[in-house]
Motif scaffolding. Structure first.
Motif, PDB file in Angstrom:
ATOM      1  N   TYR A  89       8.379  -1.406   7.840  1.00 11.44           N
ATOM      2  CA  TYR A  89       7.933  -1.610   9.219  1.00 11.44           C
ATOM      3  C   TYR A  89       8.878  -2.555   9.950  1.00 11.44           C
ATOM      4  O   TYR A  89       9.279  -2.305  11.094  1.00 11.44           O
ATOM      5  N   TYR A  95       5.566  -1.423   2.525  1.00 11.26           N
ATOM      6  CA  TYR A  95       5.336  -0.864   3.860  1.00 11.26           C
ATOM      7  C   TYR A  95       5.748  -1.865   4.938  1.00 11.26           C
ATOM      8  O   TYR A  95       6.382  -1.503   5.929  1.00 11.26           O
ATOM      9  N   HIS A  96       5.387  -3.130   4.741  1.00  8.89           N
ATOM     10  CA  HIS A  96       5.695  -4.159   5.725  1.00  8.89           C
ATOM     11  C   HIS A  96       7.210  -4.306   5.904  1.00  8.89           C
ATOM     12  O   HIS A  96       7.705  -4.424   7.031  1.00  8.89           O
ATOM     13  N   GLN A 137      -2.617  -4.299   8.656  1.00  6.38           N
ATOM     14  CA  GLN A 137      -1.810  -4.943   7.610  1.00  6.38           C
ATOM     15  C   GLN A 137      -2.399  -6.301   7.232  1.00  6.38           C
ATOM     16  O   GLN A 137      -2.500  -6.630   6.045  1.00  6.38           O
ATOM     17  N   HIS A 138      -2.783  -7.089   8.229  1.00  7.46           N
ATOM     18  CA  HIS A 138      -3.365  -8.411   7.960  1.00  7.46           C
ATOM     19  C   HIS A 138      -4.670  -8.289   7.163  1.00  7.46           C
ATOM     20  O   HIS A 138      -4.898  -9.037   6.208  1.00  7.46           O
ATOM     21  N   LEU A 148       1.580  -2.485   0.230  1.00  7.10           N
ATOM     22  CA  LEU A 148       1.540  -3.047   1.579  1.00  7.10           C
ATOM     23  C   LEU A 148       2.808  -3.847   1.869  1.00  7.10           C
ATOM     24  O   LEU A 148       3.350  -3.786   2.978  1.00  7.10           O
ATOM     25  N   SER A 149       3.299  -4.581   0.886  1.00  4.06           N
ATOM     26  CA  SER A 149       4.520  -5.366   1.068  1.00  4.06           C
ATOM     27  C   SER A 149       5.723  -4.459   1.317  1.00  4.06           C
ATOM     28  O   SER A 149       6.552  -4.743   2.199  1.00  4.06           O
ATOM     29  N   ASN A 187      -1.748  -1.593  14.085  1.00  4.99           N
ATOM     30  CA  ASN A 187      -1.058  -1.484  12.800  1.00  4.99           C
ATOM     31  C   ASN A 187      -0.942  -2.854  12.134  1.00  4.99           C
ATOM     32  O   ASN A 187      -1.228  -3.006  10.945  1.00  4.99           O
ATOM     33  N   GLU A 188      -0.555  -3.861  12.896  1.00  6.06           N
ATOM     34  CA  GLU A 188      -0.386  -5.205  12.339  1.00  6.06           C
ATOM     35  C   GLU A 188      -1.727  -5.817  11.944  1.00  6.06           C
ATOM     36  O   GLU A 188      -1.812  -6.534  10.938  1.00  6.06           O
TER      37      GLU A 188
END
Length: 178
Positions: free
Chosen positions: A100, A96-97, A40-41, A93-94, A36-37
């Protein structure tokens, strides 16, 4: 800050090049990020790179590389929409992060490890002393060292600034009325 980071990273880079020549292969490597990470990256890097390329091409449409994009079929209209799509991806994405970090056990652990501490200040000194070969002891870090923490929080701040200024440029009339 940027000059300090460049100098810091050059010291470590030259040390690592020297170490590779000596072929130290005793270091144990362990996976650091979950799948997952990693996703994201990758999405963050891709959206940022696309935003940078299309943003500069929109700001400087007569530059040689913007004209190169034009020869690939990326007209100004296409660049605008690609830029906006990448911006939306980065913002989604931000969000979501943040979710998370707040709502998963792994995310809360990562956030806790990324918070700056007073030890980070002494770690800077000790790490540079080691890489300059003025000390034989490499400092012990937790999951993330001071440089990774600084880069992470710079990314957070930079993403917020990019999103805010992007919305201002995308919706100038609405912002002006507000």
């Amino acid at each position: 800050i940027i000059g300090g980071m460049i100098a810091h990273n050059l010291v470590i880079f030259f040390y690592e090049v020297s170490r590779k020549r000596r072929k130290e292969k005793n270091a144990i490597r362990m996976p650091r990020f979950t799948r997952n990470e990693v996703v994201q990256h990758i999405l963050l890097a891709a959206s940022f790179i696309i935003l940078a390329i299309t943003g500069f091409a929109l700001k400087y449409p007569n530059s040689f590389w913007a004209e190169g994009l034009l020869t690939m079929g990326m007209t100004e209209t296409v660049r605008q929409w690609v830029h906006r799509a990448s911006a939306i991806l980065m913002i989604v994405l931000s969000v979501y992060h943040v979710l998370y970090l707040l709502f998963t056990a792994r995310g809360r652990d990562v956030l806790k490890e990324l918070l700056p501490t007073l030890k980070d200040i002494t770690d800077i000194r000790d790490n540079l002393m080691y890489y300059l070969r003025l000390s034989k002891n490499h400092p012990q870090f937790n999951q993330y060292d001071y440089a990774e923490k600084a880069e992470y929080w710079a990314l957070i701040w930079g993403t917020f600034v990019m999103a805010a200024t992007g919305f201002i440029l995308w919706f100038p009339t609405m912002v002006g009325d507000w």
